[in-house]
Design a protein around this motif. Structure first.
Motif, PDB file in Angstrom:
ATOM      1  N   PRO A   1       2.930   4.684   9.288  1.00  0.00           N
ATOM      2  CA  PRO A   1       2.499   5.466  10.043  1.00  0.00           C
ATOM      3  C   PRO A   1       0.873   5.859   9.879  1.00  0.00           C
ATOM      4  N   ALA A   2       0.534   5.537   8.836  1.00  0.00           N
ATOM      5  CA  ALA A   2      -0.782   6.097   8.364  1.00  0.00           C
ATOM      6  C   ALA A   2      -1.768   5.195   8.949  1.00  0.00           C
ATOM      7  N   ALA A   3      -1.336   4.060   9.147  1.00  0.00           N
ATOM      8  CA  ALA A   3      -2.294   2.786   9.470  1.00  0.00           C
ATOM      9  C   ALA A   3      -3.422   3.260  10.663  1.00  0.00           C
ATOM     10  N   GLY A   4      -3.160   4.072  11.651  1.00  0.00           N
ATOM     11  CA  GLY A   4      -3.983   4.361  12.727  1.00  0.00           C
ATOM     12  C   GLY A   4      -4.934   5.578  12.213  1.00  0.00           C
ATOM     13  N   SER A   5      -4.187   6.432  11.526  1.00  0.00           N
ATOM     14  CA  SER A   5      -5.096   7.733  11.380  1.00  0.00           C
ATOM     15  C   SER A   5      -5.937   7.652   9.939  1.00  0.00           C
ATOM     16  N   ARG A   6      -5.370   6.825   9.093  1.00  0.00           N
ATOM     17  CA  ARG A   6      -5.973   6.548   7.605  1.00  0.00           C
ATOM     18  C   ARG A   6      -6.780   5.280   7.396  1.00  0.00           C
TER      19      ARG A   6
ATOM     20  N   ASP B   1      -7.387   7.215  -0.650  1.00  0.00           N
ATOM     21  CA  ASP B   1      -7.064   8.409  -1.562  1.00  0.00           C
ATOM     22  C   ASP B   1      -7.456   8.212  -2.972  1.00  0.00           C
ATOM     23  N   LEU B   2      -7.586   8.999  -3.857  1.00  0.00           N
ATOM     24  CA  LEU B   2      -8.024   9.166  -5.046  1.00  0.00           C
ATOM     25  C   LEU B   2      -7.976   8.184  -6.048  1.00  0.00           C
ATOM     26  N   ARG B   3      -6.657   7.700  -5.991  1.00  0.00           N
ATOM     27  CA  ARG B   3      -6.110   6.650  -7.160  1.00  0.00           C
ATOM     28  C   ARG B   3      -6.796   5.330  -6.602  1.00  0.00           C
ATOM     29  N   SER B   4      -6.664   5.037  -5.363  1.00  0.00           N
ATOM     30  CA  SER B   4      -7.247   3.699  -4.709  1.00  0.00           C
ATOM     31  C   SER B   4      -8.750   3.689  -5.004  1.00  0.00           C
ATOM     32  N   ALA B   5      -9.491   4.846  -4.765  1.00  0.00           N
ATOM     33  CA  ALA B   5     -10.902   5.055  -4.952  1.00  0.00           C
ATOM     34  C   ALA B   5     -11.187   4.653  -6.470  1.00  0.00           C
ATOM     35  N   TRP B   6     -10.563   5.164  -7.582  1.00  0.00           N
ATOM     36  CA  TRP B   6     -10.831   5.132  -8.850  1.00  0.00           C
ATOM     37  C   TRP B   6     -10.732   3.336  -9.126  1.00  0.00           C
TER      38      TRP B   6
ATOM     39  N   SER C   1      -3.049   0.137   4.382  1.00  0.00           N
ATOM     40  CA  SER C   1      -3.939   0.909   5.506  1.00  0.00           C
ATOM     41  C   SER C   1      -5.161   1.250   4.765  1.00  0.00           C
ATOM     42  N   GLN C   2      -5.605   0.967   3.454  1.00  0.00           N
ATOM     43  CA  GLN C   2      -6.698   1.406   2.596  1.00  0.00           C
ATOM     44  C   GLN C   2      -7.437  -0.061   2.402  1.00  0.00           C
ATOM     45  N   ARG C   3      -6.730  -1.012   2.688  1.00  0.00           N
ATOM     46  CA  ARG C   3      -7.403  -2.411   2.115  1.00  0.00           C
ATOM     47  C   ARG C   3      -8.567  -2.718   2.931  1.00  0.00           C
TER      48      ARG C   3
END
Length: 590
Positions: free
Chosen positions: A19-24, A29-34, A154-156
């Motif tokens: 679900p998040a693939a389109g909007s995000r 997120d913070l964990r992934s950013a670190w 979705s964040q890759r």
């Protein structure tokens, strides 16, 4: 942060149905950013170390007594060890845990850098550089595979874009940091900085999670041995060819032997069940196109670095620090367009046009470096360099995404190693081609200038002898022979001769400098034209090879439906194989 096994939601293969693939799609997120930050900082050390010592070589040569051949291997020993060990290092990370192998690599890198501070001879320094290269091989694939397995699908795209941009700009950062250190400290400060950076990164890596193969097979010793020896032979041959000549027996043995060993590696990997690398992955057009594109990007960037740094320092007269700062358009272009590459692939729904278009733009930029008359005008050089950098940046992230998204989840370390090996071999070919054209062209054109210097110095020596200064005259005659030989070696050594003569024979020094610069600039232009043509041809090939549809491939399909399947992405069914081979994966595209 806790450890995770590959295969969970954080480590599964890319999908676009969340679900998040389109909007995000491009949020993190913070964990992934670190995780992304730590991984990018770690890989930046490796890439910076590939180029950093180029600006410190003159000081190192004086301190260690290194000759020209040893100076070359102070740089190339690192590159050779890194390229040769990447594939088995990636497999070790998949088997034992990627974070642990990353930490081991950072510790070894810090040790190798510290030891280099106390060496006195060139041989010992080369050995420390080879050890640092082995350590870098443990670090580099682990960083990308940790990102790919630890960041939600979705964040890759943004994660891989950031990683690719850092890798693309890391070499220039190495030039800049080294130039800055040399303004105030000795060459040993470079190694102290590397050691301190690696030690700090080791502590930071304790704060991120890990991943590994869920059910590893037996380690592939035969494949590892043949891949290491084959890549060693090829990279050795490519790096030494500009100095020894392409017809040198040792070069031919290295290149031909390396190709034969890699052919043996492919046969071994096709026949056995426990594979270091499933070579049938290259039948996947997205995987193959991504690998070729990565190689072409580093072919362009390192070939251009080799030529442009010499021009900036020896023709423009810039210091090491100013030369590094002059490459800022390269950093800006690669970073900015590197972050846009995956976005363009998503918006255009075409990996084919993004990869081919990026390489084409880079080829045009490199071609212009050889065609446009710089006339020591920095701004002319800057805008041409920016064109080259923008093309490399556009193709960078989609290439890496295509490779990693078409690699089975349990073998992400090996997929990352393929990505990194393509970079190293591309860089080696770019340097070898540019170096060979430069060496041949300079030698062909410098003869009259070297002869002029010899004749004028010899005439001055004869005049001293005739005036009764026999010892002074004989010394001048010896200097004439030595000066002619030195001028004929390279622009750097010709410039050094001109500087020594500036006080006692200023007109001759000016003519030597002018003649040497012209003998350099003409083959430099020819080398850039050849590099540019190769890139343009490569872009045309990518336009045919790369798939057009941007669609996901499921993890189970990528492993043939089972953890122990032999097939590459798409399984063993030939019809399924043909269908899958025309699809590329860019996460979050639908």
């Amino acid at each position: 942060m806790g450890d995770t096994e590959a295969g969970g939601s954080a480590t599964g293969s890319p999908t676009v149905d969340e679900p998040a693939a389109g909007s995000r799609r491009f949020s993190v997120d913070l964990r992934s950013a670190w995780l992304i930050l730590v991984s990018c900082l770690a890989v930046s050390i490796v890439v910076a170390a590939m180029a950093a010592l180029n600006t410190a070589l003159p000081d190192i040569a004086i301190a260690t007594g290194a000759d020209s051949g040893q100076m070359t291997w102070i740089i190339d020993g690192y590159t050779l060890a890194l390229a040769a060990c990447l594939l088995p290092a990636g497999a070790i990370g998949d088997r034992f845990g990627r974070r642990g192998i990353l930490i081991l690599g950072l510790v070894l890198f810090a040790v190798a850098s510290l030891v280099a501070i106390w060496v006195n001879g060139p041989t010992e320094l080369i050995a420390t550089r080879c050890l640092a290269g082995v350590a870098a091989a443990l670090i580099m694939p682990a960083t990308l595979s940790l990102i790919t397995s630890g960041v939600p699908p979705s964040q890759r795209p943004v994660a891989i874009s950031i990683w690719a941009a850092i890798v693309g700009a890391g070499a220039i950062a190495g030039f800049f940091v080294t130039g800055l250190l040399l303004e105030f400290f000795t060459w040993r400060s470079v190694f102290i900085t590397f050691a301190a950076s690696a030690a700090g990164m080791t502590l930071l890596c304790l704060t991120i999670g890990t991943s590994k193969d869920r059910d590893p097979d037996r380690f592939d010793f035969a494949g590892s041995a043949t891949s290491v020896l084959g890549i060693t032979g090829i990279v050795f041959g490519l790096l030494e060819a500009p100095h020894r000549g392409w017809a040198d027996p040792l070069i031919l043995v290295g290149l031909i032997g390396g190709v034969l060993l890699l052919a043996a590696f492919c046969l071994i990997e096709l026949k056995q069940s426990h594979k270091l690398l499933d070579v049938r992955l290259f039948a996947n057009r997205a995987f193959a196109a991504g690998s070729l594109s990565v190689g072409l990007q580093f072919f362009a960037s390192f070939g251009a670095f080799f030529l442009c740094l010499q021009m900036l320092q020896l023709v423009f007269g810039y210091s090491p620090l100013k030369s590094a700062a002059a490459l800022t358009p390269m950093v800006a272009g690669v970073v900015l367009f590197g972050l846009l590459g995956n976005w363009l692939a998503v918006r255009l729904h075409s990996l084919r046009f993004v990869l081919a278009g990026g390489i084409l733009i880079a080829g045009i930029g490199v071609l212009l470096l050889g065609i446009v008359d710089m006339d020591k005008n920095y701004w002319t050089f800057a805008w041409v360099l920016a064109i080259c950098a923008s093309g490399i940046g556009i193709a960078t992230a989609p290439s890496t995404t295509a490779i990693m998204s078409n690699t089975p989840t349990d073998n992400l370390g090996v997929g990352s190693a393929v990505n990194d090996t393509a970079r190293e071999i591309g860089a080696a070919i770019g340097i070898a081609l540019a170096g060979s054209v430069m060496a041949a062209g300079y030698s062909h054109r410098i003869g009259p200038t070297a002869q002029l210097a010899h004749d004028q110095l010899a005439a001055a020596g004869q005049q001293r002898i005739a005036a009764g200064d026999t010892l002074g005259g004989q010394a001048m005659l010896a200097q004439a022979d030595q000066a002619a030989d030195t001028i004929g070696r390279s622009l750097a050594e010709a410039t050094a001769v001109a500087e020594r003569l500036a006080g006692q024979a200023a007109p001759l020094a000016a003519r030597i400098r002018e003649g040497a610069e012209q003998a350099f600039l003409t083959p430099m232009g020819q080398a850039c034209i050849i590099l540019g043509i190769v890139l343009i041809v490569g872009a045309a090939f990518l336009l045919w090879l790369a798939p057009n549809r941007v669609t996901p491939i499921d993890s189970e399909a990528a492993t043939g439906g089972s953890a122990g399947a032999d097939g590459p992405a798409g399984g063993s069914d030939p019809e399924a194989r043909d269908d899958v081979s025309d699809r590329a994966v860019v996460p979050g595209t639908e």
